[in-house]
Write a protein that holds these residues in place. Structure first.
Motif, PDB file in Angstrom:
ATOM      1  N   ALA A   1       0.349   9.329 -14.020  1.00  0.00           N
ATOM      2  CA  ALA A   1       1.579  10.002 -14.440  1.00  0.00           C
ATOM      3  C   ALA A   1       2.655   9.891 -13.370  1.00  0.00           C
ATOM      4  O   ALA A   1       3.844   9.698 -13.669  1.00  0.00           O
ATOM      5  N   GLN A   2       2.251   9.983 -12.095  1.00  0.00           N
ATOM      6  CA  GLN A   2       3.221   9.898 -11.007  1.00  0.00           C
ATOM      7  C   GLN A   2       3.734   8.472 -10.832  1.00  0.00           C
ATOM      8  O   GLN A   2       4.919   8.265 -10.554  1.00  0.00           O
ATOM      9  N   ILE A   3       2.873   7.475 -11.004  1.00  0.00           N
ATOM     10  CA  ILE A   3       3.298   6.079 -10.898  1.00  0.00           C
ATOM     11  C   ILE A   3       4.252   5.738 -12.040  1.00  0.00           C
ATOM     12  O   ILE A   3       5.242   5.024 -11.854  1.00  0.00           O
ATOM     13  N   GLY A   4       3.935   6.223 -13.225  1.00  0.00           N
ATOM     14  CA  GLY A   4       4.850   6.093 -14.344  1.00  0.00           C
ATOM     15  C   GLY A   4       4.939   4.728 -14.986  1.00  0.00           C
ATOM     16  O   GLY A   4       5.906   4.417 -15.682  1.00  0.00           O
ATOM     17  N   LYS A   5       3.945   3.901 -14.763  1.00  0.00           N
ATOM     18  CA  LYS A   5       3.921   2.573 -15.392  1.00  0.00           C
ATOM     19  C   LYS A   5       2.463   2.157 -15.549  1.00  0.00           C
ATOM     20  O   LYS A   5       1.568   2.752 -14.942  1.00  0.00           O
TER      21      LYS A   5
ATOM     22  N   LEU B   1      -7.056  10.406 -11.554  1.00  0.00           N
ATOM     23  CA  LEU B   1      -6.470   9.209 -12.165  1.00  0.00           C
ATOM     24  C   LEU B   1      -5.342   9.578 -13.132  1.00  0.00           C
ATOM     25  O   LEU B   1      -4.294   8.927 -13.155  1.00  0.00           O
ATOM     26  N   GLN B   2      -5.549  10.629 -13.904  1.00  0.00           N
ATOM     27  CA  GLN B   2      -4.510  11.057 -14.835  1.00  0.00           C
ATOM     28  C   GLN B   2      -3.241  11.457 -14.094  1.00  0.00           C
ATOM     29  O   GLN B   2      -2.131  11.062 -14.463  1.00  0.00           O
TER      30      GLN B   2
ATOM     31  N   TYR C   1       0.862  -1.182   0.000  1.00  0.00           N
ATOM     32  CA  TYR C   1       0.000   0.000   0.000  1.00  0.00           C
ATOM     33  C   TYR C   1       0.894   1.225   0.000  1.00  0.00           C
ATOM     34  O   TYR C   1       1.699   1.425   0.907  1.00  0.00           O
ATOM     35  N   CYS C   2       0.761   2.061  -1.040  1.00  0.00           N
ATOM     36  CA  CYS C   2       1.697   3.168  -1.250  1.00  0.00           C
ATOM     37  C   CYS C   2       1.083   4.542  -1.023  1.00  0.00           C
ATOM     38  O   CYS C   2       1.704   5.557  -1.374  1.00  0.00           O
ATOM     39  N   GLY C   3      -0.101   4.596  -0.441  1.00  0.00           N
ATOM     40  CA  GLY C   3      -0.732   5.883  -0.175  1.00  0.00           C
ATOM     41  C   GLY C   3      -1.843   6.184  -1.156  1.00  0.00           C
ATOM     42  O   GLY C   3      -2.149   5.393  -2.049  1.00  0.00           O
TER      43      GLY C   3
END
Length: 260
Positions: free
Chosen positions: A214-218, A209-210, A148-150
């Motif tokens: 973009a922050q997750i990058g995958k 979501l966008q 869980y990453c926030g």
């Protein structure tokens, strides 16, 4: 069988889960911290009998709650009427079994953690975004390893609608539903309110979501849960998967992971 209990701010949900993990029955009742174990038992006993089950069929009770005041009576329900000591998500002997990669892990709601556990079981090889429509709307990132990453907490749809009606004297109380068209220019007060709530939330989720993707990058899989998920999917097509039982599945999965 296992009785999974998800005590949320608005409703307490109960599910009968077979050893295979399949949910065979589910019920819900409005959350009331004052509701006694006896009241739960009378209500639940009737529902079990209506579906051909009995209290003796329940061998394990697992509780996840974000309402601490409701916990005691649910534990008493388990011990007094099912003859078992309930196990509680986040407390010994149950270990989460996933990493909580946040600054204050002790503050993360158990519902969000069990959602992460369920999401990982559904999509074990990719990053996930889990959207839960409840009293609050939460948007959470679960990585490909199940950590869980926030995430994000926003006011729930009904909460926002109630606040709008309470603060504006002339606005009527309306129910949330999908607008009849995609027009965002309403010609009546009710249609303007519905457009504001419905399309406002669609726009909020699209934007969040966008930004999160973009922050997750995958590549990520978007999984939604909660009664309103299907409603927003009608026009928005925001989610890759919808599972109304995600939290209940997560509770059952948490227990199974701990007894392996």
């Amino acid at each position: 069988m296992l009785l999974a209990i998800d005590a949320g701010n608005t409703n307490v949900k109960f599910a009968l889960v077979e050893a295979s993990g399949d949910i065979v029955q589910r019920w819900r009742i409005a959350t009331d911290a004052r509701r006694t174990a006896d009241e739960y038992a009378v209500w639940l006993d009737q529902l079990l009998k209506m579906e051909g089950y009995a209290r003796r069929d329940v061998e394990t009770v697992v509780i996840s709650t974000v309402v601490p005041r409701a916990l005691h009576n649910l534990q008493l329900l388990a011990s007094k009427y099912f003859g078992v000591d309930a196990v509680v998500a986040g407390k010994p002997p149950l270990s989460w079994g996933i990493a909580l990669k946040v600054d204050e892990p002790q503050q993360v709601g158990s519902d969000r953690i069990v959602n992460a556990i369920a999401a990982q079981a559904i999509e074990p090889d990719s990053d996930k975004i889990v959207i839960s429509f409840g009293t609050a709307t939460t948007v959470d990132h679960v990585d490909s390893e199940g950590a869980y990453c926030g995430g994000i907490i926003a006011p729930g749809i009904n909460l926002s609608l109630d606040a709008l009606v309470a603060a504006a004297a002339k606005l009527p109380r309306i129910g949330i539903e999908a607008p009849a068209s995609t027009s965002v220019i309403g010609r009546t007060t009710e249609s303007q309110m519905l457009i504001g709530i419905y399309w406002g939330y669609v726009a909020m989720m699209e934007g969040l979501l966008q930004r999160m993707k973009a922050q997750i990058g995958k590549p990520v899989t978007v999984i939604a849960t909660g009664g309103l998920a299907i409603l927003f999917q009608q026009h928005g097509h925001l989610f890759d998967k919808i599972d109304p039982d995600l939290t209940l599945r997560g509770i059952a999965t948490l227990y199974r992971n701990n007894i392996k």
